[in-house]
Design a protein around this motif. Sequence first.
Motif: not given
Length: 873
Positions: A342-355, A358-361
């Motif tokens: 999820a962290f790598c996907a967020a960096r690739l998309s240029g978005r900042r995800g919620s930890i 992501t943990l709940a996912l």
Amino acid sequence: MNQPALAAARSTSIVGFPSQPLVVLLMAVSSGIVADRYLAWPLIVWSLLALGGLLVWWLAWWRGRDRRAAVVLLLAAAAVGAIRHQAHWSLFPKDELGLAAAERSQSISVQAIALSGPRLMPAPPADVFSSIPSQPRTQVTVLVTHVRDAIEWRPASGRARLSIAGELPDISAGDRLHIFASFRRPSHPRNPGEFDFAAFRRGQRELFELHSRWPECVRSIGRADGYGGWRWLYRVRRFCQDQLARYVQDPQSDLAAAVLLGARDELSRERAEDFFLTGTIHLLAISGLHIGILACGLWWLLRLLAVPRRWSLIAAAILIVAYAVLTEARPPVIRAAILVVAFCAARLSGRRGSIYNTLALAALFLLIWNPTVLFQTGPQLSFLAVATIAAFGPLLMLPATEDPIRQLILRSRPWPWRIVRVFWERAGQLIMVTTLIWLAAVPLLMHRFHLVSPIALLLNPVIWLPMSVALFAGFGVLTFGGFLPPLAVGCGWICHSSLALLEHSVRWAKQAPWGYFWIPPPATWWVMGFYAMLALMVAVPRDRLRHRWRLTAVVVWLAVGCMTAFPGDSPTNRLTATFVAVGHGACTIVELPDGRTLMFDAGGMGSSTSVVRAISSTLWARGITHLDAVIISHGDLDHYNAIPELAERFTVGIVYVPPEMFDQPNVPLRALHQRLEERKIPIRELRAGDRLAAGEDVDIEVWHPVILDATRSDNADSLVLGIEYGGIRMLLTADIESPGLEDLLAEESLGWHIVTAPHHGGNLPQQIAFADWARANWVIFSGADPERVQLVEAAYNERGARSLHTARDGAVQVQIQAGHFQVLHWQGFWKKIPMPPRDIRASIGWPHHGDQPVGIQPQAPCPLAQARCSTGT
């Protein structure tokens, strides 16, 4: 996004978590799983609730009732969670072999498919307190396909763990096996506080176990179709383990396999216990620490090789997923892998995800895969550690210096100074993070393992560096071992040295004073309240709840927990005797009305490990940390081999033994005597006529041995203890047998209300003679096989006594109060047994075998009650 989905997202945000919708969904699904576990409603009920909830949600959304729609949608999600749990926990095929399993072993012949390769579990070192020599065992996870019924094979199903005595070569994952074994279902806890292995196995959908006495009982009969992936994965793991064994020197090669591949089964129990006691057992389980170190290392390595950032992120995510599969995808590994991807996907998309999202996912993915991980300690600790970092991590980050002049001054400093400054900043952050994780995990560790390891606060930040070096060097061995041996040799030496330093640090920490100590578990309601309070503090904005109120709430709750966990030895008007289920052995815990505790015997056949676990769990469940007196009835191992380790977990005031017991040329007895002397525990002898001062209205008297004869067996000279309180009499007979039994039967019988069957119920003629003499209301058998004493039980029943067997009925408890008593047995809870409709014989006093009692003086306090807290090392 369509309109219903938009409405669902909008209505979910109204609930109060506008940016954490997956957290709310996780709470709903988890509540449904818990509800199904404890309510066990039929599947049709949950299905109707889920379908009805979805229908009501659609109608509420259609009318614009967003808040109601959100609540109903979450209720439907809870019902879906309950459905998934019931499908995993309760629904099995009709031909599931485990449905026909009993706790008593049966012989069986099956065909199965190996889902894993053989895992060799080394034999523990020779133990002087083990009555049966240990041997290595091999474990294989299998999927049963057929069972033999007379001369034909019938289709069957069921996943099970196959245990074979000895080493099983030439077996690979994906092989079809023909197995001759004993077949039984896992046992449920027979004592309070014990771990429920049966429930854990059921959570893995394993309803039975297979045990083979010889490797020849298992043979491969070909390869199973459709299991090529299992076979390939096993070969890769086997190759990796061979590389580590080749390039990492012993004895660190086994530790390297545990740290890098999760092969902890092949590590000896003694070495694993060192990590457990010092609070570093997480190093031996592939978890977020290993995944995080590997991900960071891969990222920086690819960047140093000038790989573009985009491809570096993609490669890191793919390699992390491959590593998770290689390490058998345990729940903490899956959680960490999902976070990294999820962290790598967020960096690739240029978005900042919620930890938190992501943990709940990650948690939702695990619950869909296996809903029972919600109740497992390992995943709970794994998610708790990440949640703690997410909640308190921003508070630990040092603010960046924005003043240009300040930045210029820092850059003008010498480079060694700048390196030292960065090192100390990062070290301080590491210490704070590990401390917060430890503090957050302590209540759960206390509740599940009865252990607190303050030394972990010092040890975890220190071993982080050698652990990281060992991981990187170990991955170097796995990478270069197949095609570049010289480089693999260097990596192997670095890995060996780092692991040796790590293990040396752990052993040093284990010897540190007060490095760890054992305690009774806090109440379940207190632990749940503690984590609910932490979650509330994280959810409530900081500007709405001041720090001093947060700190006050934590301190008050901790104080409440301490008061409930250590109630003290408050006097009562009740005497309680608990007969612990230890298999073929004996242990009776007597809690006196004045708050003191007496233990009569503590041992079992075979290794002492399981016996110590059973007795410790029972003592902690009763809130006991100190034993005022321990009485050893005689010098057989199955009556004392648990005492040395119990003396490390509990303080002991004094040990009483029969006359001349330690004068025998017996190696285990000498070892026991040495252990007691090392811990400075006084030893005294008891014989017939001695009485122990146990408080007002309590009489404890030794009835045997009357005659000392060195030519007789230990059993014949066993100590026999009589206890009377409130007119209720109880006789603990240990292993007394002829000719000592005749000495006892020559005494005047008082008519006993509760007795233990002499020598575990063996020798029918002697048991009949004892039953006629004792005239007991209840007889309690302590043994491993109730079917072996069926005739003896029938003899007691014919004479009006009711019988209980610890192997069949679980631990037995007798509560004596105000001239009456009640009998209970452990069935997951203390279940009261209705008393027989017969008069309880009146007390007629005690016969005295001597004028002056010996041992504890009649009016003196028990000299064992000096220390009341549990001990460390």
